[in-house]
Design a protein around this motif. Structure first.
Motif, short mmCIF file in Angstrom:
data_model
loop_
_atom_site.label_atom_id
_atom_site.label_comp_id
_atom_site.label_asym_id
_atom_site.label_seq_id
_atom_site.Cartn_x
_atom_site.Cartn_y
_atom_site.Cartn_z
N UNK A 53 44.68 40.89 42.51
CA UNK A 53 44.44 40.22 43.80
C UNK A 53 43.85 38.84 43.60
N UNK A 54 42.96 38.70 42.60
CA UNK A 54 42.34 37.39 42.34
C UNK A 54 43.40 36.36 41.93
N UNK A 55 44.27 36.74 41.00
CA UNK A 55 45.30 35.81 40.52
C UNK A 55 46.29 35.49 41.64
N UNK A 56 46.67 36.52 42.40
CA UNK A 56 47.63 36.33 43.49
C UNK A 56 47.06 35.40 44.56
N UNK A 57 45.77 35.57 44.87
CA UNK A 57 45.13 34.74 45.89
C UNK A 57 44.89 33.31 45.39
N UNK A 58 44.39 33.19 44.17
CA UNK A 58 44.03 31.87 43.63
C UNK A 58 45.25 30.99 43.40
N UNK A 63 53.12 38.95 44.12
CA UNK A 63 52.75 40.24 43.53
C UNK A 63 53.26 40.39 42.11
N UNK A 64 54.53 40.03 41.88
CA UNK A 64 55.15 40.28 40.57
C UNK A 64 54.45 39.50 39.46
N UNK A 65 54.26 38.20 39.64
CA UNK A 65 53.64 37.37 38.59
C UNK A 65 52.17 37.74 38.37
N UNK A 66 51.47 38.08 39.44
CA UNK A 66 50.06 38.50 39.30
C UNK A 66 49.97 39.80 38.51
N UNK A 67 50.87 40.74 38.81
CA UNK A 67 50.90 42.00 38.07
C UNK A 67 51.26 41.76 36.61
N UNK A 68 52.22 40.87 36.37
CA UNK A 68 52.64 40.54 35.01
C UNK A 68 51.49 39.92 34.22
N UNK A 69 50.70 39.07 34.87
CA UNK A 69 49.54 38.45 34.22
C UNK A 69 48.56 39.52 33.74
N UNK A 70 48.22 40.47 34.61
CA UNK A 70 47.27 41.52 34.24
C UNK A 70 47.84 42.40 33.13
N UNK A 107 44.35 30.21 33.80
CA UNK A 107 44.36 31.08 34.98
C UNK A 107 43.01 31.15 35.67
N UNK A 108 41.93 31.15 34.88
CA UNK A 108 40.59 31.25 35.46
C UNK A 108 39.90 29.89 35.59
#
Length: 269
Positions: A53-58, A63-70, A107-108
């Motif tokens: 959720x943090x990556x998706x929001x920031x 959803x797909x890329x945020x999930x892939x990042x994690x 990312x952060x």
């Protein structure tokens, strides 16, 4: 007692420590070094939704890329740690973890925070030392051809690793006017310079390990903070990053500074 005698006695103690622990020290160093990746990989599993959720929001990446990042962070870090601890494909594992550091730096938004950027670079320095350790002394891209030891990639990896490791200590300097802070800054700066240039390296690195271990346990005692408080995660992150730098310094103690150092040049003189 004269300063030379004091230094000589300190070096004798360091040498005795190395003789007693030489069978175990590299293993302890590697475990300490990968501890921050191990902890972060496990955190990705237990905080999957929060991280996604943090990556998706920031970044608004969906959803797909945020999930892939994690997923990349989880598998990359845990897989890299397993390979390093089992001594299989260590070089590939190190390159993978370098990639994780670069990915998280962007990312952060660590790139814009000097303190955390220096700590990430110090972590990279520890990986460089691990990469150097994984290379045999005579191994190079020109295997079988006589080369100068000082020009081998391993020596420059050790130099780069030492220089990057000392960045951790730059984040610990306190610019206060009181005597204790000034003394701590002077002693700490002298030690990190010795490690960086490779002079009295093992003694200086071992002293920094003791100093950093004490600071880490005292200031980053995350276990004293309830898990639901944000400070718990912040101190835990700091604790394991510092432990990884301790691992890098222990590798310096175990392996020495390498060919590009004043200690090595002294032997030639």
């Amino acid at each position: 007692m004269a300063p030379n005698d004091l230094m000589s006695n300190a070096e004798d103690v360091a040498d005795q420590f190395l003789r007693v622990t030489k069978q175990y020290l590299p293993h302890i160093a590697r475990l300490c070094l990968i501890s921050t990746f191990l902890e972060d990989g496990i955190r990705m599993w237990f905080q999957w939704s929060e991280q996604k959720d943090y990556i998706e929001t920031t970044w608004g990446c969906g959803f797909f890329l945020a999930t892939l990042f994690v997923l990349i962070n989880l598998l990359g870090q845990l897989g890299g740690c397993i390979l390093i601890l089992s001594r299989n494909f260590v070089q590939y594992a190190c390159f993978g973890l370098f990639g994780i550091i670069a990915l998280q730096t962007v990312a952060y938004s660590i790139l814009w925070d000097p303190k955390f950027l220096m700590r990430n670079l110090a972590l990279g320095g520890g990986l460089l030392l691990l990469l150097a350790e994984s290379r045999s002394e005579g191994r190079s891209m020109f295997a079988g051809v006589p080369t100068m030891r000082e020009s081998s990639p391993k020596q420059y990896m050790q130099l780069g690793g030492r220089v990057l490791l000392v960045l951790m200590f730059m984040t610990l300097l306190h610019f206060d006017a009181n005597f204790l802070s000034i003394l701590q800054n002077l002693v700490g700066t002298a030690l990190i310079v010795l490690v960086a240039i490779g002079f009295k390296t093992k003694l200086a690195a071992l002293t920094l390990v003791i100093w950093l271990l004490a600071i880490n346990v005292y200031f980053n005692a995350f276990w004293t903070i309830p898990a639901y408080k944000p400070m718990h995660d912040f101190l835990k992150y700091d604790f394991f990053q510092t432990t990884s730098v301790i691992g890098g310094l222990l590798l310096v103690v175990a392996l020495g500074p390498g060919g590009v150092s004043m200690d090595e040049k002294k032997k030639e003189w």
